[in-house]
Design a protein around this motif. Structure first.
Motif, mmCIF file in Angstrom:
data_model
loop_
_atom_site.group_PDB
_atom_site.id
_atom_site.type_symbol
_atom_site.label_atom_id
_atom_site.label_comp_id
_atom_site.label_asym_id
_atom_site.label_seq_id
_atom_site.Cartn_x
_atom_site.Cartn_y
_atom_site.Cartn_z
ATOM 1 N N ALA A 54 5.797 16.201 5.050
ATOM 2 C CA ALA A 54 4.198 16.017 5.170
ATOM 3 C C ALA A 54 3.915 15.419 4.748
ATOM 4 O O ALA A 54 2.994 14.438 4.645
ATOM 5 N N ASP A 55 4.282 14.963 3.171
ATOM 6 C CA ASP A 55 4.209 13.741 2.319
ATOM 7 C C ASP A 55 4.008 12.461 3.232
ATOM 8 O O ASP A 55 3.186 11.789 2.642
ATOM 9 N N SER A 56 5.749 12.122 3.742
ATOM 10 C CA SER A 56 5.451 10.876 4.153
ATOM 11 C C SER A 56 4.104 10.677 5.355
ATOM 12 O O SER A 56 4.106 9.777 5.448
ATOM 13 N N GLY A 57 4.622 11.845 6.661
ATOM 14 C CA GLY A 57 2.810 11.674 7.090
ATOM 15 C C GLY A 57 1.755 11.350 6.595
ATOM 16 O O GLY A 57 1.021 10.470 6.811
ATOM 17 N N VAL A 58 1.231 12.137 4.995
ATOM 18 C CA VAL A 58 0.268 11.512 4.710
ATOM 19 C C VAL A 58 0.050 10.189 4.085
ATOM 20 O O VAL A 58 -0.592 9.633 4.662
ATOM 21 N N VAL A 59 1.405 9.335 3.800
ATOM 22 C CA VAL A 59 0.931 7.871 3.345
ATOM 23 C C VAL A 59 1.101 7.302 4.995
ATOM 24 O O VAL A 59 -0.055 6.391 4.836
ATOM 25 N N LYS A 60 1.795 7.605 5.664
ATOM 26 C CA LYS A 60 1.862 7.081 7.144
ATOM 27 C C LYS A 60 0.343 7.064 7.489
ATOM 28 O O LYS A 60 0.172 5.694 7.639
ATOM 29 N N ALA A 61 -0.462 8.273 7.254
ATOM 30 C CA ALA A 61 -1.725 8.407 7.965
ATOM 31 C C ALA A 61 -2.662 7.543 6.889
ATOM 32 O O ALA A 61 -3.436 6.583 7.398
ATOM 33 N N LYS A 62 -2.045 7.342 5.454
ATOM 34 C CA LYS A 62 -3.710 6.123 4.559
ATOM 35 C C LYS A 62 -2.909 4.789 4.978
ATOM 36 O O LYS A 62 -4.172 3.912 5.201
ATOM 37 N N VAL A 63 -1.483 4.696 5.155
ATOM 38 C CA VAL A 63 -1.809 3.141 5.884
ATOM 39 C C VAL A 63 -2.105 3.284 6.948
ATOM 40 O O VAL A 63 -2.741 1.551 6.443
ATOM 41 N N ALA A 64 -1.960 4.038 8.426
ATOM 42 C CA ALA A 64 -3.258 3.142 8.833
ATOM 43 C C ALA A 64 -3.901 3.215 8.831
ATOM 44 O O ALA A 64 -4.796 2.339 9.557
ATOM 45 N N THR A 110 5.404 3.037 -10.571
ATOM 46 C CA THR A 110 6.473 1.927 -11.857
ATOM 47 C C THR A 110 7.936 2.135 -10.972
ATOM 48 O O THR A 110 8.561 1.044 -10.874
ATOM 49 N N PRO A 111 8.344 3.118 -10.382
ATOM 50 C CA PRO A 111 10.136 3.365 -10.831
ATOM 51 C C PRO A 111 9.960 3.164 -9.476
ATOM 52 O O PRO A 111 10.873 1.866 -9.352
ATOM 53 N N LEU A 112 8.927 3.304 -7.940
ATOM 54 C CA LEU A 112 9.670 2.541 -7.358
ATOM 55 C C LEU A 112 9.391 1.105 -7.610
ATOM 56 O O LEU A 112 10.318 0.130 -6.583
ATOM 57 N N ALA A 113 9.115 -0.082 -8.038
ATOM 58 C CA ALA A 113 8.302 -1.344 -8.286
ATOM 59 C C ALA A 113 9.543 -1.984 -8.996
ATOM 60 O O ALA A 113 9.972 -2.744 -8.237
ATOM 61 N N HIS A 137 0.916 -1.849 0.299
ATOM 62 C CA HIS A 137 0.262 -0.176 -0.035
ATOM 63 C C HIS A 137 0.664 1.532 -0.229
ATOM 64 O O HIS A 137 0.607 2.205 -0.934
ATOM 65 N N ALA A 138 1.265 1.353 0.256
ATOM 66 C CA ALA A 138 2.910 2.390 0.750
ATOM 67 C C ALA A 138 3.890 2.610 -0.283
ATOM 68 O O ALA A 138 3.818 3.281 -1.179
ATOM 69 N N LEU A 139 3.786 1.388 -0.748
ATOM 70 C CA LEU A 139 4.775 2.011 -2.324
ATOM 71 C C LEU A 139 3.401 2.369 -3.493
ATOM 72 O O LEU A 139 3.421 2.914 -4.971
ATOM 73 N N LEU A 140 2.458 1.517 -3.903
ATOM 74 C CA LEU A 140 0.987 2.157 -4.037
ATOM 75 C C LEU A 140 1.145 3.379 -4.302
ATOM 76 O O LEU A 140 0.542 4.289 -4.909
ATOM 77 N N LEU A 141 1.535 4.187 -2.609
ATOM 78 C CA LEU A 141 1.273 5.637 -2.977
ATOM 79 C C LEU A 141 2.051 6.313 -2.276
ATOM 80 O O LEU A 141 2.592 7.538 -2.176
ATOM 81 N N GLY A 142 3.481 5.882 -3.528
ATOM 82 C CA GLY A 142 4.617 6.361 -3.624
ATOM 83 C C GLY A 142 5.372 6.143 -2.522
ATOM 84 O O GLY A 142 6.567 7.027 -2.152
ATOM 85 N N MET A 143 5.503 5.132 -1.337
ATOM 86 C CA MET A 143 7.065 5.725 -0.968
ATOM 87 C C MET A 143 7.294 4.271 -0.231
ATOM 88 O O MET A 143 6.521 3.224 -0.402
#
Length: 413
Positions: free
Chosen positions: A286-296, A395-398, A265-271
């Motif tokens: 801030a962006d990292s916090g958004v991803v973590k919040a969505k994963v949580a 994709t680049p992260l994948a 899920h984190a990968l799909l959100l760009g992290m």
């Protein structure tokens, strides 16, 4: 009997948490299990307690030392068991009797007794070398019901009890899968967003194989009677053990699929998660916090900090991918290996996706062939439990993650 006395005390005072909220059945059961095991252990050690009200500090000290020195329990397990005893002793009118673990183990280095909630290594099945697509097929041959449950644990991060109770037809709302109130931990509900076609494929696969009016858990026990939740939980655990899906046999547990969902899920959100080699500099705070919040939220938690138990903490990680090269060097190394291999032809249905991958990577200055793009991205898709999925912004992260895994396979084969 002491068991009945424990039950009576739990019925009288064990239905509420310390904060006054109602304790879930799971919490009550876990507390009772620890109490039963502790009193039995005391009996084995010569302390024949018949009334739990007679539990004293000496008994607690004996238990903690036995857990640590004889049973070699981990610090987290000792802390959890001690916490259960602390709550029970408070029910007995003895608040404060059970101290901190350091009180009972004064000769142990305090650092060894610290519980670190952040995962330092991946708990995922793929991270332990397990091909999920092939594994699901093998499980299907023996127990199709378990195979369907494992797919939803991976695709949606469902807990064991949640997946046993899950009715995918009723809970599928198109753009998300809903965990209804009373199904999840603490009775909390949540919506799990469907952000990849791999999730949709897994969900549709499961729905095509189950009745619309039944949950995924086994309807009947092996004796032919209507199965209870407790029987289904035992059957689930027994099957997982028989397949070798245990910490002792494969370094994994069923909960590892939930951890893999969090990573995916984190990968799909760009992290890139810390457990997969991601560093703190890949996103701003801030962006990292958004991803973590969505994963949580997808996992059913309200606090961002909980995600560290699933995807690690950047503060304690050692990044595999320097932010300066965006992982390009890693991918280039993997491509050199692929240059020496006769790659299979790309299926016609996937050619357009592979061209999309080529174009996206060209923006980073990386040139790769369609069959190389196919090989790397197919490895990523299998992390999601499918043979192929549509490439997106991740994709680049994948490709970085797949390249790193490929290099590890090459080094240790």
């Amino acid at each position: 009997m002491w068991q009945q006395k424990v039950n009576d005390i739990m019925k009288l005072a064990g239905t509420r948490r310390v904060n006054g909220k109602v304790a879930s059945e799971r919490t009550q059961t876990l507390t009772k299990d620890v109490l039963y095991a502790s009193i039995r252990r005391l009996h084995e050690l010569g302390y024949k307690i018949q009334d739990p009200k007679n539990l004293g500090e000496r008994h607690i000290e004996v238990l903690v030392k036995h857990w640590w020195y004889c049973q070699r329990k981990k610090a987290k397990t000792v802390q959890n068991d001690l916490s259960r005893l602390r709550v029970f002793c408070a029910m007995l009118g003895k608040p404060g009797m059970v101290g901190a673990v350091q009180k009972y183990l004064p000769d142990v280095d305090p650092e060894l007794l610290k519980v670190r909630s952040a995962a330092r290594t991946t708990k995922s099945w793929s991270g332990h070398g397990i091909d999920l697509v092939e594994t699901f097929r093998k499980v299907d041959e023996r127990d199709p019901c378990l195979g369907l449950m494992l797919r939803l644990e991976l695709g949606f991060g469902l807990r064991r009890e949640e997946v046993l109770k899950c009715n995918p037809h009723v809970q599928d709302y198109g753009h998300y899968l809903q965990v209804f109130p009373g199904m999840g931990k603490g009775g909390r509900w949540r919506n799990i967003p469907i952000v990849s076609n791999a999730q949709r494929d897994l969900l549709d696969y499961v729905k095509a194989r189950v009745s619309k009016n039944k949950a995924l858990g086994w309807e009947y026990s092996r004796s032919g009677q209507i199965a209870s939740l407790e029987q289904n939980i035992r059957r689930y655990e027994n099957l997982m053990t028989s397949f070798g899906f245990t910490k002792a046999d494969a370094g994994i547990t069923g909960h590892g699929l939930r951890a893999q969902f969090a990573e995916n899920h984190a990968l799909l959100l760009g992290m890139i998660p810390a457990t997969m080699g991601g560093g703190a500099g890949q996103l701003d705070g801030a962006d990292s916090g958004v991803v973590k919040a969505k994963v949580a939220q997808a996992l059913g938690h309200n606090r961002q900090s909980v995600t560290s138990a699933y995807i690690g903490s950047f503060e304690s990680s050692s990044a595999l991918f320097p932010d300066s090269d965006q992982g390009i060097v890693t991918i280039q190394k993997a491509l050199r290996i692929l240059d020496a291999v006769a790659l299979p032809e790309v299926p016609a249905a996937r050619l357009e996706d592979c061209r999309f991958i080529q174009e996206m990577m060209a923006h980073t200055g990386l040139v790769l062939t369609a069959d190389q793009a196919h090989m790397l991205f197919a490895k990523h898709a299998r992390r999601h439990g499918v043979e192929w999925m549509s490439p997106g912004l991740e994709t680049p992260l994948a490709l970085r993650i797949s390249a790193e895994a490929m290099l590890n396979d090459f080094l240790f084969c």
